[in-house]
Design an enzyme around this catalytic site. Structure first.
Site, PDB file in Angstrom:
ATOM      1  N   ASP A   1      -6.918  10.136  -4.336  1.00 48.72           N
ATOM      2  CA  ASP A   1      -6.183   9.161  -3.527  1.00 48.72           C
ATOM      3  C   ASP A   1      -4.896   8.821  -4.289  1.00 48.72           C
ATOM      4  O   ASP A   1      -4.775   9.099  -5.476  1.00 48.72           O
ATOM      5  CB  ASP A   1      -7.039   7.901  -3.339  1.00 48.72           C
ATOM      6  CG  ASP A   1      -6.558   7.062  -2.165  1.00 48.72           C
ATOM      7  OD1 ASP A   1      -5.571   7.446  -1.510  1.00 48.72           O
ATOM      8  OD2 ASP A   1      -7.178   6.015  -1.908  1.00 48.72           O
ATOM      9  N   ASN A   2      -3.972   8.196  -3.562  1.00 42.10           N
ATOM     10  CA  ASN A   2      -2.740   7.730  -4.187  1.00 42.10           C
ATOM     11  C   ASN A   2      -2.016   8.819  -4.975  1.00 42.10           C
ATOM     12  O   ASN A   2      -1.702   8.669  -6.159  1.00 42.10           O
ATOM     13  CB  ASN A   2      -3.019   6.482  -5.032  1.00 42.10           C
ATOM     14  CG  ASN A   2      -3.354   5.300  -4.140  1.00 42.10           C
ATOM     15  OD1 ASN A   2      -2.660   5.048  -3.149  1.00 42.10           O
ATOM     16  ND2 ASN A   2      -4.435   4.603  -4.445  1.00 42.10           N
TER      17      ASN A   2
ATOM     18  N   CYS B   1       0.863  -1.172   0.000  1.00 39.31           N
ATOM     19  CA  CYS B   1       0.000   0.000   0.000  1.00 39.31           C
ATOM     20  C   CYS B   1       0.905   1.229   0.000  1.00 39.31           C
ATOM     21  O   CYS B   1       1.919   1.260   0.705  1.00 39.31           O
ATOM     22  CB  CYS B   1      -0.921   0.033   1.218  1.00 39.31           C
ATOM     23  SG  CYS B   1      -2.017   1.470   1.172  1.00 39.31           S
TER      24      CYS B   1
HETATM   25  N1  LIG Z   1     -12.247  -2.471  -5.569  1.00 44.23           N
HETATM   26  C1  LIG Z   1     -11.259  -2.057  -4.762  1.00 44.23           C
HETATM   27  N2  LIG Z   1      -9.996  -2.313  -5.119  1.00 44.23           N
HETATM   28  C2  LIG Z   1      -8.973  -1.916  -4.342  1.00 44.23           C
HETATM   29  C3  LIG Z   1      -9.192  -1.185  -3.152  1.00 44.23           C
HETATM   30  C4  LIG Z   1     -10.541  -0.944  -2.779  1.00 44.23           C
HETATM   31  O1  LIG Z   1     -10.832  -0.335  -1.730  1.00 44.23           O
HETATM   32  N3  LIG Z   1     -11.544  -1.384  -3.603  1.00 44.23           N
HETATM   33  N4  LIG Z   1      -8.108  -0.748  -2.408  1.00 44.23           N
HETATM   34  C5  LIG Z   1      -6.840  -0.603  -3.132  1.00 44.23           C
HETATM   35  C6  LIG Z   1      -5.683  -0.355  -2.303  1.00 44.23           C
HETATM   36  S1  LIG Z   1      -5.439   1.248  -1.779  1.00 44.23           S
HETATM   37  C7  LIG Z   1      -4.730  -1.317  -2.068  1.00 44.23           C
HETATM   38  S2  LIG Z   1      -3.298  -0.949  -1.234  1.00 44.23           S
HETATM   39  C8  LIG Z   1      -4.918  -2.703  -2.537  1.00 44.23           C
HETATM   40  C9  LIG Z   1      -4.849  -3.659  -1.364  1.00 44.23           C
HETATM   41  O2  LIG Z   1      -5.006  -4.985  -1.776  1.00 44.23           O
HETATM   42  P1  LIG Z   1      -5.239  -6.109  -0.676  1.00 44.23           P
HETATM   43  O3  LIG Z   1      -6.324  -5.644   0.241  1.00 44.23           O
HETATM   44  O4  LIG Z   1      -5.579  -7.351  -1.413  1.00 44.23           O
HETATM   45  O5  LIG Z   1      -3.917  -6.249   0.051  1.00 44.23           O
HETATM   46  O6  LIG Z   1      -6.172  -2.878  -3.175  1.00 44.23           O
HETATM   47  C10 LIG Z   1      -6.555  -1.813  -4.006  1.00 44.23           C
HETATM   48  N5  LIG Z   1      -7.715  -2.207  -4.728  1.00 44.23           N
HETATM   49 MO   LIG Z   2      -3.284   1.417  -0.843  1.00 46.88          MO
END
Ligand SMILES: Nc1nc2c(c(=O)[nH]1)N[C@H]1C(S)=C(S)[C@@H](COP(=O)(O)O)O[C@H]1N2
Ligand SMILES: [Mo]
Length: 965
Positions: free
Chosen positions: A345-346, A200
């Site tokens: 975000d990000n 993350c």
């Molecule tokens: N659909 C969806 N995908 C997502 C997210 C989410 O909230 N919803 N979070 C993202 C974020 S910020 C991260 S760091 C990764 C985390 O993946 P994990 O929970 O399988 O470790 O998924 C990404 N994909």
């Molecule tokens: Mo993330």
């Protein structure tokens, strides 16, 4: 500079590697994460240099030959274990996990989880990391159940059946759209598996929050995990769909309509601002060497619900945020994703942009220069673990092994990890192990689950590596900090100084572990910078507490010197809580934290003020602020809020609810929860939020509508109709304390908004100022006197909420105490003076709700003079605009000298007046399964409320139908 351990042979067993080292945890449990060493001689490609030729090379004719040549009879004989290969990192299985009680009452109650995961944002949604030291135990591949999770909302429930029918749709600027089930993906494309590390972007964020709180929650250093991901190449799907891409030059920063340039991914999870989605550049997505996968498997199992079951995107070398989970739609477009979180975000905004600025200035988020895709180089220490010790007496070991993980982005390799024992004056090289390279020795093909796992044809590096260095105990004894710095093949190195940024993402300054010697020189104790989540501890917090600046940390002798020079920390004076608020007999009774935790509920809430514990149960019904203000702090330390709002009398009353003293150490004060979800509303029930007074509309001699700003212009307030919000200011001898100075006393009051909940970016509150009387005998209202001093455009106030027992719901429904839903037919609203304000928001919602047109409303508004009638124009306008004929408004003035012109009510709210202007009372008794459809909402000065309640009862209104604010 010398290597303290000689290079190992590739056959060195794990046991051998650890035997000579002292370890911090239970040694037997720890398995070295290192395996064979292939050395750093593997040639590497230059990232980004791949072209059509290399894509073809990867697709290789060999592959296809192998596939067609393999007889299906042979395939069935393949046993996954033997085909996978014993020399490869063991594939961890999800352990025995079950739904946990902590998730009860959340939408994720059905999801099986491992209780060892550290929750970073409370119960829900799930944002967790494993204990850092567990990375040592789990090794190169992380079991799904211990894999970190970042989810912005609830986990979508997808049954086995739903998964069979799950369709991945690819559409937009393509010649051929597809709508494939997972089975069809397996049939039509080659199944491939890659080891990929997910990180993350917030990994190690807590360190930044220790310097200055930014917009995100507290990740420790374990927001990183690795899995074997199985799926199909995104590049294969794109080849099949054929993006429409007419040739031609185009200005880089502009879109060329109709020319495919971006691949947008969307998950099915519904978030407040729409679905989760983000995008990739098409040219990257088409590049097989980048390894982007549409994956259904992890570590030989279907994805678990938390990790995106049944389908997700994997983008090796990039931040986890790009890897959309629960994926069902891909769009090929000439513009990037327009999803809310793709923008908000990000990002790593420039360091000078403060969190407040980031909240209010949208352009930072829209600037393509601040997006983050590839990971940056990073590392952390696993041993020594936080708070572990090392025996430095004669009986202790002569050397100690420091080890940890490292990763970088974009497919690059880690080329060195260096360790310094003198805070960066000199460095030594550690030994690096790349377990990923084991997959380069020989390909796996036709594996029943993994399909093809072949890193022999790629030099990309998509997974973390582990490093270790043995150092003489004698040298550690002389050191006060271990600093760690990784450098990748592009010579990007972790910086000494923190690049603080508003989202606090990509934090990768040196990882430093402080070393403490005990007094008799018998052992060393190690201290990490922070601990994940709300756990206290770590040298950054310690330095903050000592008044030192952890952003430019100093250790050992350096720190001692600078501490002497720095001035003494000012400790705010304490009010004698014990004297005023505790019962003498109970002062010695010790209440444990665990006991308090058991009462973190709504039915028997306990809370802490100062060093003492109180049982709020008996006071729930009586509390003038509503029971929520007690239940909100159940199980928590409520000192700050309690002291700010309560009078001396109220404080004295607390003696009756006192049950004892909290055990030594007290409660850990819960920190503010998640803020990094830009879709979250402004208000937060557990956290004070700062807001600027942007405007003040004076509407009468003593009242004004105050406009307070939200974090961003498009942000929702988060104050359901009928609920109120706390406002607080600091008072120093009657003067408002400006800025963030912590002087003076906190004063707080509850208000209901004047604006409705659909207003974005601002909250309007109508407030009447209580001025001191002309003769000076009656003082002014303490809060409103401070409020009056606020300068629009400059001063800030703090807000917290929502709270209250009443909520308006569309269709003319009043929800009381969270569970009673009264479907209104009639409602009486009785207000005295500024008591109209809490009633106002419900009235306005009723008037503007087309599904509530049937509700009959009778409003009685009592004031002294005509000039005192608050917001009269607004009232009249709202009534006229509604066009309703079933709404009555009757003003009553108590001033004996009221002009003879006045045609409406005069005098007090008598029984007769109430009988005449309200509808008849509802039946005294209704069956148990029904709720009243007739209510009275009452708000005014306490003597008036008391008198009105008496009259209403005399007329025959049942007490249960009278709702007081
Ligand atoms: N659909 C969806 N995908 C997502 C997210 C989410 O909230 N919803 N979070 C993202 C974020 S910020 C991260 S760091 C990764 C985390 O993946 P994990 O929970 O399988 O470790 O998924 C990404 N994909
Ligand atoms: Mo993330």
């Amino acid at each position: 500079m010398s290597l303290s351990s000689s290079p190992r042979s590739s056959t060195g067993s794990d046991k051998e590697l650890r035997s000579d080292s002292a370890s911090s945890g239970s040694d037997s449990e720890l398995r070295s994460v290192s395996g064979i060493s292939t050395g750093a001689t593997t040639p590497v490609t230059t990232p980004g240099s791949s072209n059509a030729g290399s894509i073809d090379a990867l697709k290789g004719t060999e592959l296809i030959r192998e596939n067609t040549a393999s007889p299906s009879s042979l395939e069935s004989e393949l046993d996954s274990e033997s085909v996978y290969g014993e020399h490869l990192p063991p594939v961890p299985k999800t352990g025995d996990v079950k739904p946990l009680s902590i998730d009860n009452g959340t939408p994720d109650a059905w999801v099986a989880r491992d209780e060892r995961l550290i929750r970073l944002t409370g119960k829900h949604p799930l944002n967790v990391e494993p204990p850092l030291i567990d990375i040592l135990k789990t090794g190169f591949l992380t079991p799904q159940s211990l894999f970190y999770v970042r989810s912005h909302g609830a986990v979508p429930y997808v049954s086995e059946g739903d998964a069979k029918d799950w369709k991945l749709r690819i559409h937009g600027l393509v010649e051929k759209e597809i709508n494939f089930t997972i089975e069809e993906l397996k049939q039509k494309f080659e199944t491939v598996t890659l080891p990929v590390t997910l990180v993350c972007a917030g990994n190690r964020r807590k360190e930044q929050n220790m310097v200055t709180k930014g917009l995100g929650f507290n990740w420790g250093a374990a927001g990183v995990s690795t899995g074997l991901f199985t799926g199909v190449y995104l590049a294969d799907l794109l080849d099949y769909c054929k993006p429409i891409r007419p040739a031609g030059a185009f200005p880089y920063d502009r879109k060329m309509p109709g020319r495919a340039r971006h691949v947008i991914f969307e998950g099915i999870d519904e978030l407040p601002k729409g679905k989760y989605g983000t995008s990739q550049r098409l040219t990257w997505a088409k590049d097989r060497s980048k390894g982007m996968l549409i994956a259904w498997g992890m570590n030989g199992e279907p994805l678990s619900p938390d990790h995106g079951f049944p389908l997700r995107l994997i983008v090796p070398g990039q931040i986890g945020g790009r890897m959309v989970k629960w994926l069902n739609r891909i769009e090929i477009s000439d513009e990037e994703s327009q999803h809310y979180l793709h923008f908000w975000d990000n990002k790593v905004l420039p360091t000078q942009v403060t969190a407040d600025q980031a909240r209010s200035e949208e352009h930072w988020w829209k600037d393509p220069k601040y997006i983050i895709n590839d990971l940056n180089v990073n590392a952390a220490a696993l041993t020594p673990d936080h708070n572990s010790t090392l025996d430095i007496s004669h009986a202790g070991p002569s050397s100690y092994r420091i080890c940890g993980y490292a990763y970088t982005g974009g497919g690059k390799r880690i080329h060195r990890v260096e360790v310094s024992l003198d805070d960066g004056k000199s460095w030594e090289l550690s030994q690096i192990d790349m377990p990923e390279d084991k997959y380069r020795i020989a390909p796996i093909r036709n594996h029943p689950f993994f399909g093809t796992l072949d890193l022999t044809e790629t030099e990309m590096s998509f997974a973390w590596c582990f490093w270790e260095l043995d150092v003489d105990t004698a040298r550690l004894k002389e050191s006060s900090v271990i600093s760690i710095r990784a450098t990748d093949e592009g010579l990007a190195a972790m910086p000494r100084d923190m690049y603080w940024n508003a989202t606090s993402m990509m934090n990768n300054w040196w990882f430093r572990v402080a070393i403490h010697r005990d007094d008799d020189q018998q052992q060393l104790r190690f201290e990490h910078p922070t601990l994940a989540g709300n756990a206290p501890g770590g040298w950054m917090q310690r330095m903050n507490d000592e008044g030192a600046n952890p952003r430019y940390p100093q250790f050992g002798a350096d720190a001692a010197q600078s501490n002497e020079a720095s001035t003494q920390k000012v400790v705010p004076a304490k009010i004698d809580i014990e004297e005023v608020m505790t019962h003498v007999d109970k002062r010695t009774t010790v209440v444990t934290k665990a006991q308090v935790a058991e009462h973190a509920n709504e039915t028997s809430p306990w809370f802490v003020v100062g060093d003492h514990v109180y049982d709020g149960t008996a006071f729930l019904e009586k509390h003038p602020g509503g029971s929520e203000s007690i239940t909100l702090v159940a199980g928590e330390d409520a000192t700050e809020d309690f002291m700010a709002i309560h009078s001396m009398d109220a404080k004295k009353q607390m003696r009756d609810y006192h049950i004892g003293r909290i055990e030594a150490g007290g409660l850990v004060k819960t920190e503010g929860p998640i803020e990094d979800d830009p879709t979250a509303p402004f208000l937060n029930a557990k956290q004070w939020k700062k807001s600027v007074l942007v405007e003040k509309d004076v509407i009468s001699h003593d009242s004004a509508i105050y406009h307070f700003a939200m974090d961003r212009p498009d942000q929702r307030v988060g104050l359901p109709t009928g609920q109120h919000v706390y406002l607080r200011l600091r008072d120093k001898d009657g003067q408002i304390v400006r800025g963030s100075a912590a002087e003076g006393e906190l004063v707080q009051r509850a208000y209901t908004p004047f604006s409705s909940d659909d207003l974005q970016g601002s909250l309007q509150i109508l407030i009447k100022t209580y001025k001191p009387s002309a003769d000076g005998k009656t003082p002014g209202g303490r809060f409103t006197t401070l409020l009056e001093q606020m300068i629009p455009g400059e001063d800030t106030i703090e807000m917290k909420g929502p709270l209250g027992h009443l909520k308006y719901q569309p269709g003319g429904v009043i929800q009381l105490h969270g569970h009673e839903h009264h479907h209104l037919k009639r409602v009486a609203m009785i207000a005295g003076g500024s008591g109209i304000t809490p009633i106002w928001s419900t009235l306005k919602a009723l008037l503007s709700d087309p599904d509530a047109a049937h509700v009959e409303i009778a409003i009685l508004d009592a004031n002294r003079t005509e000039a005192d009638i608050l917001a009269r124009v607004h009232l009249d306008e709202a009534l006229a605009a509604s066009g309703r004929t079933n709404v009555r408004l009757w003003h009553v003035l108590s001033d004996p000298n009221v002009s003879p012109e006045w045609k409406m009510g005069k005098g007090r709210l008598t029984k007769e007046l109430l009988e005449q202007h309200l509808f008849p009372p509802p039946p005294a008794d209704i069956s148990a399964d029904k709720l009243d459809d007739t209510l009275v909402l009452l708000c005014g000065p306490p003597p008036m409320e008391a008198a009105v309640v008496d009259h209403l009862k005399a007329i025959g209104w049942p007490a249960r139908t009278i709702v007081q604010f």
